[in-house]
Design a protein around this motif. Structure first.
Motif, mmCIF file in Angstrom:
data_model
loop_
_atom_site.group_PDB
_atom_site.id
_atom_site.type_symbol
_atom_site.label_atom_id
_atom_site.label_comp_id
_atom_site.label_asym_id
_atom_site.label_seq_id
_atom_site.Cartn_x
_atom_site.Cartn_y
_atom_site.Cartn_z
ATOM 1 N N LEU A 109 1.175 -2.069 -8.104
ATOM 2 C CA LEU A 109 1.984 -1.356 -7.124
ATOM 3 C C LEU A 109 1.316 -1.496 -5.765
ATOM 4 C CD1 LEU A 109 2.496 1.969 -9.110
ATOM 5 C CD2 LEU A 109 4.244 0.228 -8.749
ATOM 6 N N LYS A 110 2.125 -1.642 -4.726
ATOM 7 C CA LYS A 110 1.610 -1.635 -3.360
ATOM 8 C C LYS A 110 2.304 -0.518 -2.603
ATOM 9 C CE LYS A 110 1.027 -4.458 0.800
ATOM 10 N NZ LYS A 110 1.247 -5.793 1.414
ATOM 11 N N PHE A 111 1.520 0.362 -1.996
ATOM 12 C CA PHE A 111 2.063 1.481 -1.246
ATOM 13 C C PHE A 111 1.785 1.272 0.238
ATOM 14 C CE2 PHE A 111 1.100 3.237 -5.455
ATOM 15 C CZ PHE A 111 2.335 3.758 -5.791
ATOM 16 N N ILE A 112 2.809 1.443 1.074
ATOM 17 C CA ILE A 112 2.678 1.366 2.528
ATOM 18 C C ILE A 112 2.947 2.769 3.064
ATOM 19 C CG2 ILE A 112 3.524 0.311 4.656
ATOM 20 C CD1 ILE A 112 4.531 -2.031 2.932
ATOM 21 N N ASN A 113 1.904 3.419 3.558
ATOM 22 C CA ASN A 113 2.034 4.799 4.019
ATOM 23 C C ASN A 113 2.340 4.814 5.516
ATOM 24 O OD1 ASN A 113 1.930 7.508 4.482
ATOM 25 N ND2 ASN A 113 -0.255 7.746 4.072
ATOM 26 N N GLN A 114 3.589 5.124 5.863
ATOM 27 C CA GLN A 114 4.000 5.179 7.263
ATOM 28 C C GLN A 114 3.906 6.589 7.841
ATOM 29 O OE1 GLN A 114 7.915 3.427 7.536
ATOM 30 N NE2 GLN A 114 7.146 1.339 7.227
ATOM 31 N N LEU A 115 3.371 7.519 7.084
ATOM 32 C CA LEU A 115 3.221 8.894 7.559
ATOM 33 C C LEU A 115 1.989 9.019 8.448
ATOM 34 C CD1 LEU A 115 3.958 10.840 4.248
ATOM 35 C CD2 LEU A 115 5.554 10.265 6.070
ATOM 36 N N ASP A 116 1.903 10.142 9.173
ATOM 37 C CA ASP A 116 0.729 10.431 9.994
ATOM 38 C C ASP A 116 -0.339 11.177 9.205
ATOM 39 O OD1 ASP A 116 1.687 9.260 12.299
ATOM 40 O OD2 ASP A 116 2.743 11.062 12.949
ATOM 41 N N GLU A 117 -0.165 11.270 7.902
ATOM 42 C CA GLU A 117 -1.138 11.966 7.072
ATOM 43 C C GLU A 117 -1.421 11.162 5.817
ATOM 44 O OE1 GLU A 117 0.687 15.022 4.180
ATOM 45 O OE2 GLU A 117 1.734 15.418 6.067
ATOM 46 N N ASP A 118 -2.595 11.400 5.240
ATOM 47 C CA ASP A 118 -2.946 10.756 3.987
ATOM 48 C C ASP A 118 -2.075 11.315 2.867
ATOM 49 O OD1 ASP A 118 -4.938 9.769 5.574
ATOM 50 O OD2 ASP A 118 -6.559 10.891 4.629
ATOM 51 N N VAL A 119 -1.878 10.526 1.824
ATOM 52 C CA VAL A 119 -1.193 11.014 0.625
ATOM 53 C C VAL A 119 -2.100 10.792 -0.576
ATOM 54 C CG1 VAL A 119 1.117 10.587 1.549
ATOM 55 C CG2 VAL A 119 -0.019 8.798 0.225
ATOM 56 N N GLU A 120 -1.854 11.562 -1.634
ATOM 57 C CA GLU A 120 -2.650 11.477 -2.854
ATOM 58 C C GLU A 120 -1.870 10.709 -3.920
ATOM 59 O OE1 GLU A 120 -5.713 12.632 -3.355
ATOM 60 O OE2 GLU A 120 -5.938 13.519 -1.368
ATOM 61 N N LEU A 121 -2.613 10.027 -4.783
ATOM 62 C CA LEU A 121 -2.019 9.180 -5.810
ATOM 63 C C LEU A 121 -2.512 9.621 -7.186
ATOM 64 C CD1 LEU A 121 -0.251 6.638 -6.243
ATOM 65 C CD2 LEU A 121 -2.336 5.274 -6.030
ATOM 66 N N TYR A 122 -1.567 9.850 -8.105
ATOM 67 C CA TYR A 122 -1.912 10.299 -9.459
ATOM 68 C C TYR A 122 -1.159 9.455 -10.496
ATOM 69 C CZ TYR A 122 -3.539 14.536 -7.083
ATOM 70 O OH TYR A 122 -4.183 15.415 -6.248
ATOM 71 N N TRP A 123 -1.867 9.146 -11.560
ATOM 72 C CA TRP A 123 -1.212 8.562 -12.735
ATOM 73 C C TRP A 123 -0.854 9.707 -13.671
ATOM 74 C CZ3 TRP A 123 -3.954 7.329 -17.746
ATOM 75 C CH2 TRP A 123 -3.061 6.778 -18.679
ATOM 76 N N ILE A 124 0.406 9.753 -14.109
ATOM 77 C CA ILE A 124 0.830 10.763 -15.083
ATOM 78 C C ILE A 124 0.684 10.137 -16.467
ATOM 79 C CG2 ILE A 124 2.657 12.326 -15.807
ATOM 80 C CD1 ILE A 124 3.821 12.203 -13.046
ATOM 81 N N ASN A 125 -0.309 10.603 -17.212
ATOM 82 C CA ASN A 125 -0.631 9.950 -18.486
ATOM 83 C C ASN A 125 0.333 10.348 -19.597
ATOM 84 O OD1 ASN A 125 -1.467 12.494 -19.367
ATOM 85 N ND2 ASN A 125 -3.627 12.070 -19.028
ATOM 86 N N ARG A 142 -2.209 0.217 0.334
ATOM 87 C CA ARG A 142 -3.105 0.176 -0.816
ATOM 88 C C ARG A 142 -2.404 -0.478 -1.997
ATOM 89 N NH1 ARG A 142 -6.371 5.028 -4.035
ATOM 90 N NH2 ARG A 142 -6.573 3.873 -5.968
ATOM 91 N N GLU A 143 -3.124 -1.348 -2.679
ATOM 92 C CA GLU A 143 -2.624 -1.930 -3.921
ATOM 93 C C GLU A 143 -3.292 -1.235 -5.096
ATOM 94 O OE1 GLU A 143 -2.586 -6.123 -4.300
ATOM 95 O OE2 GLU A 143 -1.640 -6.467 -2.353
ATOM 96 N N GLN A 144 -2.525 -0.960 -6.130
ATOM 97 C CA GLN A 144 -3.028 -0.247 -7.297
ATOM 98 C C GLN A 144 -2.621 -0.993 -8.563
ATOM 99 O OE1 GLN A 144 -4.990 2.580 -7.809
ATOM 100 N NE2 GLN A 144 -4.843 1.779 -9.897
ATOM 101 N N HIS A 145 -3.613 -1.313 -9.377
ATOM 102 C CA HIS A 145 -3.313 -1.934 -10.666
ATOM 103 C C HIS A 145 -2.601 -0.932 -11.561
ATOM 104 C CE1 HIS A 145 -4.271 -3.031 -14.900
ATOM 105 N NE2 HIS A 145 -3.955 -4.229 -14.460
ATOM 106 N N THR A 146 -1.623 -1.395 -12.320
ATOM 107 C CA THR A 146 -0.923 -0.526 -13.260
ATOM 108 C C THR A 146 -0.384 -1.389 -14.395
ATOM 109 O OG1 THR A 146 0.761 1.208 -13.461
ATOM 110 C CG2 THR A 146 1.329 -0.703 -12.091
ATOM 111 N N PHE A 147 0.448 -0.782 -15.232
ATOM 112 C CA PHE A 147 1.114 -1.498 -16.315
ATOM 113 C C PHE A 147 2.597 -1.178 -16.272
ATOM 114 C CE2 PHE A 147 -3.256 -1.014 -17.760
ATOM 115 C CZ PHE A 147 -3.558 -2.286 -18.239
ATOM 116 N N GLN A 170 6.586 -6.841 -12.628
ATOM 117 C CA GLN A 170 6.091 -7.562 -11.466
ATOM 118 C C GLN A 170 5.581 -6.577 -10.420
ATOM 119 O OE1 GLN A 170 5.986 -10.902 -11.428
ATOM 120 N NE2 GLN A 170 6.973 -10.998 -13.433
ATOM 121 N N LEU A 171 4.761 -7.080 -9.488
ATOM 122 C CA LEU A 171 4.250 -6.261 -8.397
ATOM 123 C C LEU A 171 5.415 -5.681 -7.592
ATOM 124 C CD1 LEU A 171 1.866 -5.322 -6.524
ATOM 125 C CD2 LEU A 171 2.254 -7.428 -5.238
ATOM 126 N N GLN A 172 5.372 -4.371 -7.346
ATOM 127 C CA GLN A 172 6.384 -3.706 -6.531
ATOM 128 C C GLN A 172 5.728 -3.147 -5.270
ATOM 129 O OE1 GLN A 172 9.419 -1.277 -9.060
ATOM 130 N NE2 GLN A 172 7.442 -1.048 -10.057
#
Length: 761
Positions: A109-125, A142-147, A170-172
């Protein structure tokens, strides 16, 4: 038997501590209300409405008249008397929390953060638990490996659910823009070969060996490697194209030891330029409409720092000349150059020099005022980051636009009609945190400077469509967000919009960070940071201290805005006091403060950090100075290990994740920026590998075997040096993982266990 029983009870209690710490993010999410205003302005430009969360599963609609500050609230838009078409704007993506139910092929996954603040990332297991994977900084990617099939949750700093996405085969790529999250669409790539003139009457084609103008080859005096684009003048009478001799490209090989689709390991090669490597040296040709050409003499730009094979140019509207940047390798000389379109002669418009470095990657903003023949330029020539007005024709500065012992942080808007600049600046008030950003305005001639925001905190602003008003959202590490509507003319308050309610967060056991200030190594410069305590804090107890470190010179990192700081709190829940501060050598405190890092990344502000922690402990007897640990990743990984090489008199335990342990091994742009060129003895002196024999204390090294940000060999070479020196340490490569391996569930747990084992024996 008693010993065995005691050990069993201790292990059971420790397991409970870990479970409680790891569940802390989920237990404290969605517990801050009234913390966000997303304005929907009506066509009159004077009225807007927003929807605000008032409690668990509760919200209300608010209508604001900006002319008088009147406020109306209702449970529906209809009750506010708004037209039905406005209701369509409330149709946001429903955040459906679902657990991961399948694990397919390896993906990303690739995330592009266009906000003026940081965001948090969680995997829901698979059990529905929320496993924190760090975050995505404001305005970054940020790019994040996933399945395929794995579910991910994105939240705001305060725990509000922003979006849920699921990994595919595929990569999103996803864009986070404040309206939920959208799938990014790939832009069609323009073919490099053909470039039409502005009047569409001519076409230039660029191939490796030839340049064609309207399908006719231009007769060149020598074959070169030519590179597009062809950059046409506005009058379509000439264009600029570059040629560049090929240079060798360094390849870094990494091994995917356990690819999901096959048994045998797989070798991957990536392009990766390192400090000292040969760089391209592009040159320019001006090609005129008749097919004649002229090479641009490079006497004023002989040794550029660039990884590109072409040079981007900016044409003047009258097509008489074009401009380009020259950042000389070593970063001590930076020029803006002008080239005459008829004679190809080159002259200097701006020249910056430094005995240390010019922060080209963060402080080279400019705005061309072509109508008046002027340029607004950002410079640190007087020791602070300020704006200057230049005469483009003479290449001389007319005057500074801003000045003072404070830095311009970001330019938001240039109003050429009113000759005004709107920008963010920090360090404006003597008794306020010098990192807090405030909105300011100034005229081109330097007059009329005004600070337009007032609250003691870090400010983020959003203007109305006609810029008559702005919404000011401000907070501190120890103050939840406050949202105000202000007039752009003078910054006066129209009305208070919202004041965030964090009472439910505090009731859940979350503790408010404590801000602390102490003098640095010079006895006068103030060092700012935060202290985080566990939810079951008892002032009668003694707690080990753990420092979260990241001393990258490109920024400053101690929290300045309100956030749940889950990375800090999860560690604190294990029975630690977690601290973070910005020592000398980091950014945003003036050139002298910043220059401490030059050819000296091993310093990392440690003389200031140790004084800060000792000073805090003087009035906080619950901080145990006999048990101090440290952890960090990337540049912070380099810093964390350095603590046990040079400062083991103070730090006893360190966890270093994916560290750039030797600046000769890491990417060129970041390391040559601070360490200079050519590669010299200063690189050796800052190398953790070279100093591995000095290690004292307990060290855990973590690295992702698929790290494409920092060469994994930077860590494994440190391992080799430690082994050669006969040092005891722990090392954990994490299979199938890239940069930030300590933020994976396994790496995070390993870090926690290591800190507990050695600081809470």
């Amino acid at each position: 038997m008693k010993t065995l029983l005691f050990l069993t009870l201790s292990l059971s209690a420790l397991a409970a501590d870990f479970d409680a710490a790891l569940s802390f993010p989920k237990r404290t999410e969605n517990k801050v209300f009234r913390d966000r205003v997303q304005a929907n302005w009506l066509p009159d430009g004077k009225t807007f409405w927003y929807r605000v969360q008032t409690g668990p599963g509760k919200s209300e609609f608010v209508l604001i008249d900006a002319t008088n500050g009147s406020r109306k609230t209702a449970s529906t838009l209809k009750e506010l008397g708004l037209p039905e078409k406005e209701a369509a704007k409330t149709s946001t993506m429903k955040i459906e929390l679902r657990r991961t139910r399948r694990t397919g092929e390896s993906s990303g996954l690739k995330f592009i953060n266009q906000l003026d603040e940081d965001v948090e990332l969680y995997w829901i297991n698979q059990e529905g638990g929320h496993v924190r994977y760090g975050g995505v900084r404001a305005g970054s990617e940020r790019e994040q490996h996933t399945f395929d099939g794995h579910v991910w949750l994105i939240t705001s700093r305060t725990g509000e659910h922003l979006a849920v996405v699921e990994g595919a085969s595929q990569l999103q790529t996803f864009t986070i823009d404040g309206k939920g999250i959208s799938k990014a669409k790939a832009e069609p790539k323009k073919p490099e070969s053909g470039f039409k003139s502005p009047d569409s009457k001519s076409k230039a084609e660029v191939t490796r060996n030839f340049i064609y103008l309207n399908q006719k080859p231009i007769k060149l005096d020598a074959a070169k490697d030519f590179h597009g684009p062809a950059q046409w003048a506005p009058d379509s009478l000439s264009f600029v194209v570059c040629h560049c001799d090929p240079v060798p490209q360094r390849k870094v090989s990494i091994v995917d030891s356990s690819p999901k689709e096959q048994l045998q390991p797989r070798l991957k090669e990536i392009d990766y330029t390192k400090p000292g490597d040969q760089l391209p040296n592009p040159e320019m040709l001006i090609v005129w409409a008749g097919g004649e050409f002229q090479r641009v003499n490079n006497a004023l730009f002989p040794n550029p720092f660039t990884q590109s094979h072409h040079i981007d140019v900016t044409w003047s509207p009258d097509s008489n000349e074009f401009y380009f940047d020259y950042n000389q390798r070593g970063h001590k000389l930076y020029r803006v150059l002008a080239v005459n379109a008829k004679t190809a002669t080159v002259r200097v418009v701006v020249e910056e020099t430094s005995k240390t470095f010019i922060h080209y990657s963060g402080k080279s903003w400019r705005h061309w005022l072509h109508s008046s023949g002027e340029l607004i330029w950002m410079s640190e020539r007087d020791g602070w980051c300020h704006l200057w007005l230049y005469d483009v024709k003479t290449g001389r500065p007319k005057h500074p636009i801003t000045k003072g012992a404070w830095p311009v942080r970001e330019v938001l808007h240039v109003d050429e009609a009113k000759k005004e600049i709107w920008f963010l600046a920090s360090g404006l008030r003597e008794k306020e945190d010098p990192y807090h950003e405030h909105l300011c305005r100034v005229h081109f001639d330097g007059s009329g400077f005004k600070q337009l925001t007032a609250g003691d905190g870090n400010h983020r602003v959003e203007f109305s469509p006609n810029r008559d008003f702005f919404i000011d959202t401000w907070s501190r590490a120890d103050l939840p967000p406050v949202m105000e509507l202000r007039r752009s003319s003078d910054g006066s308050l129209v009305c208070n919009l919202e004041k965030a309610d964090a009472s439910a967060l505090l009731a859940a056991g979350w503790t408010m960070p404590e801000r602390f200030v102490a003098k640095g190594r010079d006895g006068k410069t103030e060092i700012h940071g935060v202290i985080v305590k566990p939810s079951n804090f008892d002032p009668a107890k003694k707690y080990p201290i753990v420092e979260n470190i990241y001393a990258g010179p490109h920024g400053s990192f101690a929290p300045k805005e309100f956030s749940r700081l889950m990375g800090h709190h999860v560690i604190a829940e294990l029975g630690f006091i977690v601290v973070q501060m910005d020592g000398m050598g980091t950014n945003h405190r003036g050139k002298a403060f910043h220059d401490v890092c030059w050819k000296n990344l091993k310093d990392a502000g440690f003389p200031d950090r140790k004084l800060w922690i000792k000073e805090a402990a003087k009035t906080r007897p619950w901080m145990d100075l006999s048990r101090v640990g440290i952890y960090g990743g990337s540049a912070g990984g380099q810093n964390a290990m350095r603590a046990l090489l040079d400062h083991h008199d103070f730090y006893q335990v360190a966890v270093a994740d994916c560290g750039c342990h030797d600046n000769r091994m890491d990417k060129i742009w970041w390391n040559e920026q601070w360490m200079g060129w050519p590669v010299d003895e200063s690189y050796v002196k800052s190398s953790n590998k070279e100093d591995a024999h000095k290690l004292q204390g307990h060290l855990l090294l973590i690295v992702g075997e698929l790290d494409t940000n920092v060469d994994p060999a930077s860590t494994t070479q440190v391992v080799a040096a430690l082994q050669k020196a006969g040092k005891s340490f722990d090392f954990m490569p994490v299979a199938g993982t890239g940069h930030g391996a300590a933020e994976t569930p396994y790496g995070s747990r390993l870090r926690m266990e290591f800190l507990v084992r050695h600081l809470r024996p």
